[in-house]
Enzyme design. Structure first.
Site, PDB file in Angstrom:
ATOM      1  N   SER A  42       0.810  -1.221   0.000  1.00  0.00           N
ATOM      2  CA  SER A  42       0.000   0.000   0.000  1.00  0.00           C
ATOM      3  C   SER A  42       0.843   1.270   0.000  1.00  0.00           C
ATOM      4  CB  SER A  42      -0.916  -0.005   1.228  1.00  0.00           C
ATOM      5  OG  SER A  42      -0.154  -0.227   2.392  1.00  0.00           O
ATOM      6  N   THR A  75      -2.376   3.468   4.250  1.00  0.00           N
ATOM      7  CA  THR A  75      -1.354   4.524   4.229  1.00  0.00           C
ATOM      8  C   THR A  75      -0.477   4.487   5.466  1.00  0.00           C
ATOM      9  OG1 THR A  75      -2.868   5.929   3.029  1.00  0.00           O
ATOM     10  CG2 THR A  75      -1.091   7.049   4.211  1.00  0.00           C
ATOM     11  N   THR A 117       1.487   6.833   0.402  1.00  0.00           N
ATOM     12  CA  THR A 117       0.522   5.791   0.050  1.00  0.00           C
ATOM     13  C   THR A 117       0.471   5.560  -1.460  1.00  0.00           C
ATOM     14  OG1 THR A 117      -1.792   5.109   0.395  1.00  0.00           O
ATOM     15  CG2 THR A 117      -1.444   7.385  -0.254  1.00  0.00           C
ATOM     16  N   ARG A 164      -7.066   9.338  -9.839  1.00  0.00           N
ATOM     17  CA  ARG A 164      -7.687   9.559  -8.529  1.00  0.00           C
ATOM     18  C   ARG A 164      -6.621   9.957  -7.498  1.00  0.00           C
ATOM     19  NH1 ARG A 164      -7.010   7.378  -3.093  1.00  0.00           N
ATOM     20  NH2 ARG A 164      -9.002   7.530  -2.034  1.00  0.00           N
ATOM     21  N   VAL A 165      -6.926  10.989  -6.728  1.00  0.00           N
ATOM     22  CA  VAL A 165      -6.045  11.397  -5.630  1.00  0.00           C
ATOM     23  C   VAL A 165      -6.855  11.327  -4.343  1.00  0.00           C
ATOM     24  CG1 VAL A 165      -4.767  13.343  -4.641  1.00  0.00           C
ATOM     25  CG2 VAL A 165      -4.647  12.899  -7.099  1.00  0.00           C
ATOM     26  N   GLY A 166      -6.251  10.749  -3.305  1.00  0.00           N
ATOM     27  CA  GLY A 166      -6.950  10.626  -2.025  1.00  0.00           C
ATOM     28  C   GLY A 166      -6.627  11.780  -1.092  1.00  0.00           C
ATOM     29  N   ASP A 167      -6.808  11.526   0.185  1.00  0.00           N
ATOM     30  CA  ASP A 167      -6.589  12.548   1.212  1.00  0.00           C
ATOM     31  C   ASP A 167      -5.113  12.719   1.569  1.00  0.00           C
ATOM     32  OD1 ASP A 167      -6.803   9.821   2.210  1.00  0.00           O
ATOM     33  OD2 ASP A 167      -6.483  10.699   4.194  1.00  0.00           O
ATOM     34  N   THR A 204      -5.770   7.531   8.053  1.00  0.00           N
ATOM     35  CA  THR A 204      -5.681   6.456   7.070  1.00  0.00           C
ATOM     36  C   THR A 204      -7.079   5.875   6.935  1.00  0.00           C
ATOM     37  OG1 THR A 204      -4.760   4.295   6.516  1.00  0.00           O
ATOM     38  CG2 THR A 204      -4.850   4.839   8.854  1.00  0.00           C
ATOM     39  N   GLY A 205      -7.455   5.579   5.716  1.00  0.00           N
ATOM     40  CA  GLY A 205      -8.805   5.081   5.501  1.00  0.00           C
ATOM     41  C   GLY A 205      -9.258   5.509   4.127  1.00  0.00           C
ATOM     42  N   GLY A 254     -10.040   7.768   1.591  1.00  0.00           N
ATOM     43  CA  GLY A 254      -9.649   9.170   1.530  1.00  0.00           C
ATOM     44  C   GLY A 254     -10.754  10.113   1.107  1.00  0.00           C
TER      45      GLY A 254
HETATM   46  N1  ASP Z   1      -6.257   7.367   2.667  1.00  0.00           N
HETATM   47  C1  ASP Z   1      -5.714   6.605   1.584  1.00  0.00           C
HETATM   48  C2  ASP Z   1      -6.385   7.002   0.310  1.00  0.00           C
HETATM   49  O1  ASP Z   1      -7.574   7.175   0.293  1.00  0.00           O
HETATM   50  C3  ASP Z   1      -5.805   5.135   1.796  1.00  0.00           C
HETATM   51  C4  ASP Z   1      -5.503   4.633   3.184  1.00  0.00           C
HETATM   52  O2  ASP Z   1      -5.084   5.376   4.042  1.00  0.00           O
HETATM   53  O3  ASP Z   1      -5.692   3.475   3.489  1.00  0.00           O
HETATM   54  O4  ASP Z   1      -5.704   7.100  -0.688  1.00  0.00           O
END
Ligand code: ASP
Length: 325
Positions: free
Chosen positions: A84, A187, A205, A215-218, A238-239, A241
């Site tokens: 990841s 992450t 991450t 795609r871009v996350g948080d 983490t999660g 995003g």
């Molecule tokens: N937050 C990350 C994302 O959405 C993924 C993760 O933290 O597990 O890209």
């Protein structure tokens, strides 16, 4: 004014961390008076353990928080068995590994970030150079890669054979009900309060596996996946995003600590706010970590599998929070 690299040469759990104490003769660099504190590191996930081990060694040797978090997160990025983060990260729907990362320095309240970066195994170090060498905060895609090349980073293929096989399996079993967010993702986020009382944080991450290309996350967004305020504390997420982006969780947690919440209370309240706005958050996987100016750490998660590591410079301690239901 533009800045070119070439122009420069370039559930909820609490861990109340023991009795706090400033190092003899040292004052927090941004405060008039020294308040008691205990240096510490908090890192997300099982793969945060080796990262925390390395970070702890540096913390013990008096390295500043900014270097501690960068060197710690690099350990995870370099490990091809972590699927990841960095090398070995699972690719997007097109089979391309794209990385997101950011770093924030509490002392100067500065940050650097990259999103959708390909071919560079240490995106957090590229993010650091964005912060150090430019007045920008976030570089994306080809621009981030171009910057990294100019800053001296080596390119390599980040798609391991293991990750490629998993991507092939996913493609063979494509599901018409795919919702794009029920994906594997974890992450690495690390926060540190150093021996001078300064805070820093970093996260890195490959984002959600099989995400839509682009795609871009948080994680590379300051205030969403990470936020640091040297006078208050630091928080990271983490999660999934998308939900963190919609609620700016890390900024929220730091603001709640500013208003007197302990780190675990701030994390919990931010999670409850997220659920109030987006009920889906009760079923997606989310976890938040925080450290305050005294070195107290906290966490809130709804995940059965989430763990975090803590170190005060000694061997990392594994913590398994009770998930919020
Ligand atoms: N937050 C990350 C994302 O959405 C993924 C993760 O933290 O597990 O890209």
């Amino acid at each position: 004014m533009t800045h070119h690299v070439s122009r420069r040469s370039f559930l909820s759990t609490t861990l109340l961390v023991g009795a706090a104490g400033a190092l003899p003769g040292e004052a927090a660099s941004d405060r008039d008076e020294a308040k008691p504190f205990k240096p510490g590191i908090i890192t997300t996930w099982e793969h945060g353990r080796p990262a925390t081990e390395t970070a702890a060694r540096h913390l013990k040797n008096g390295v500043c928080a900014l270097d501690v978090v960068e060197k710690g997160v690099n350990v995870c990025e370099d490990d091809p068995s972590v699927t990841s983060v960095g090398l070995g990260g699972l690719p997007d729907e097109n089979g391309v590994v794209t990385l997101d990362a950011c770093i924030m320095d509490g002392r100067r309240h500065r940050a650097g970030a990259v999103a959708g970066l390909q071919n560079i195994r240490n995106p957090v170090s590229v993010a650091r150079q964005v912060m150090e060498l430019t007045r920008h905060v976030l570089l994306v895609g080809d621009g981030a890669l171009d910057f990294a090349r100019k800053a001296g980073f080596q390119e390599q293929n980040l798609l391991t054979e293991h990750a490629r096989q998993r991507w092939l399996e996913w493609r063979q079993n494509l599901n018409p009900d795919d919702n794009w967010i029920d994906r594997t993702h974890d992450t690495v986020t690390m926060l540190c309060l150093d021996g001078r009382g300064d805070l820093a944080g970093a996260c890195s991450t490959s984002g959600l596996a099989w995400k839509i290309h682009g795609r871009v996350g948080d994680s590379p967004i300051i205030g969403a996946g990470l936020y640091v305020d040297n006078e208050v504390g630091a928080a990271g997420a983490t999660g999934v995003g998308e939900l963190v982006l919609q609620t700016l969780t890390s900024f929220t947690i730091v603001e709640l600590m500013r208003h007197g919440r302990a780190p675990h209370e701030a994390c919990r309240e931010a999670f409850e706010r997220m659920c109030a706005k987006i009920p889906e958050a009760r079923t997606t996987q989310e976890a938040f970590i925080a450290i305050d100016k005294q070195g107290r750490v906290g966490c809130a998660t709804n995940s059965e599998t989430f763990v975090f590591y803590y170190s005060d410079g000694g061997p990392p301690e594994r913590n398994k929070p009770i998930p919020i239901s």
